[in-house]
Every structure is written in C-alpha cells, then in structure tokens.
Design an enzyme around this catalytic site. Sequence first.
Site, PDB file in Angstrom:
ATOM      1  N   GLU A  48       0.822  -1.198   0.000  1.00 36.46           N
ATOM      2  CA  GLU A  48       0.000   0.000   0.000  1.00 36.46           C
ATOM      3  C   GLU A  48       0.860   1.254   0.000  1.00 36.46           C
ATOM      4  OE1 GLU A  48      -3.830  -1.708   0.137  1.00 36.46           O
ATOM      5  OE2 GLU A  48      -2.178  -2.333   1.411  1.00 36.46           O
ATOM      6  N   THR A  49       0.376   2.249  -0.728  1.00 37.69           N
ATOM      7  CA  THR A  49       0.871   3.613  -0.618  1.00 37.69           C
ATOM      8  C   THR A  49      -0.282   4.475  -0.137  1.00 37.69           C
ATOM      9  OG1 THR A  49       2.534   3.342  -2.373  1.00 37.69           O
ATOM     10  CG2 THR A  49       1.829   5.585  -1.858  1.00 37.69           C
TER      11      THR A  49
END
Length: 272
Positions: A48-49
């Site tokens: 995830e970003t």
Amino acid sequence: MAHTIPLYQLDVFAPRLFAGNPAAVCPLQAWLPDALMQRIAAENNLAETAFFAPDETGEADFLLRWFTPMVEVDLCGHATLASGHVLLELLGWQEPRVRFRTLHAGVLQVEQGEGGLWLDLPARPAVALAEIPAGLPQALGAQPVKVLEYGGIWLVVYDSARTIEGLPVDFAALRRLPARAVCVTAPGRRNSEDFVSRFFAPNMGIDEDPATGSAHCLLMPYWVQRIGRAQLAAAQLSKRGAVLSCRLEGDRVWMTGPVHLYLRGEIAGLPG
C-alpha cells in the site's frame, strides 16, 4: 514545471526492521490526479501507498486514501498506522491523536496510548457460509474447518497454526475464485499469542500481504467470541512476520504494533 512530494517508507506491525508490512506515505498539500497516485503506488510496488491531504470539510484533520500497485482500496490498517506515525512522530503534529476521513470507512484515528500508537478501525463481523466454497480447499492446499465471509473477503478457519504456516497456496487457482481476498486463521502457537493468520489478495495485486490491519477487523469479532476476551495478541505468519495487540470495543477494533522508519526522501520530477 516539475515538483516534488515527500515520501516515507515504514515497516508496520514489525518486531524489527525488515519485518511487518512496508507502507509508503505521501503527505500532500492538495490532491494529485487519481491516475498519478495510482502510478506512484505502482512505482513504489508496496502492498500500500497512503496519501493524505488536509480535510477542508472540518470533519477530520486529514483525508486519507490508499492504493495497492493495482487498485485503490476501501480500508488499509497498516498504512493508516504508518500515516499516523509520520504525523505524530516525524512531522510534529501537536495533538495526542490525528483523525483521518476516508472515502468508504468513515473517520479513523491514530492516538498515543499504552505501549505506542493505537489505530482505530471499524469491526467487520463475518458471517458463516453454509458450505465451504468449491475449489477453495484445492487452492489453499488443505481442508478448512469452516469459512465465514464479509464484503467479499473469506475468513477461513483451520485447527492449527502449523497447517496455515505450511499451506501450498495455488495463487492462480485462488485468483479464479469469487473472493476479493482470503484470510486464513488458526489458534495461536504459544501463550504469547491468541490467534494467527495469513492474508492472500491476488485479485488486488498482492499474492500474500505481510501484515494486514484491516483483516483484524474480521478476525477480532470471531476470536473474541470464541476465546471470550476482548483484548488479544495476534501474529501474522508471513515470511516477514508481524505482531499485533488488539482489543474490541463495541463496533470498533483498536490495534497497535511496532513501527520502524526505513527511509525518508522525495518523489522528484512530477509534472507540475
């Protein structure tokens, strides 16, 4: 004209650096185009970003969004805790808590508490399926005891941690099943942990997630009912390994775990 944005990468729910789940965090002053945020997440190539920007509505302090390398997701625990860590521990946020408004999961908060930063997420009690879905035992490589479901995520229960540690998962077969993701779980291996899990999401671009805060929104209601205590210790049995302490309070799940800063820098050369 090109511009830059800050980038932090942190290992979350990590007993040590290079464990837990890496998350990238990008603080913004104003939103980037969705397509550009997705390209940044693909370039980072982490589970995830997270991107956050000031919440102009006043409902919370920041608006928060999360992207895998392939898609935007409706809830992510470890990247939310990472975002709170960046604000509270690195950027000098002056309050003891920070509130994030999200597009689909309501307002989440990260606050200072006993033992570190605690993350607040919605409980998501899963419902038992009448039968074990066809093809699931073959895709995972072992026959489960039961399967529950919430929002397209299958919660698959086994008798022993050893079984889920050694699952010979066929990700191509898992990808063909009608589930957004599959979380497998079993009782803990020792007195220091109450339950263990692994999390597979090949249809979201992540064959196995190293540490999944959002999965514990399903896991905690199940294990609290089964064990009879509201505060439980958990471990995620990915190759990197992860540890969490969780408590169920009404319809909320609170969780904490170690967070380690791996890098800080900037993304350069973005179109202005």
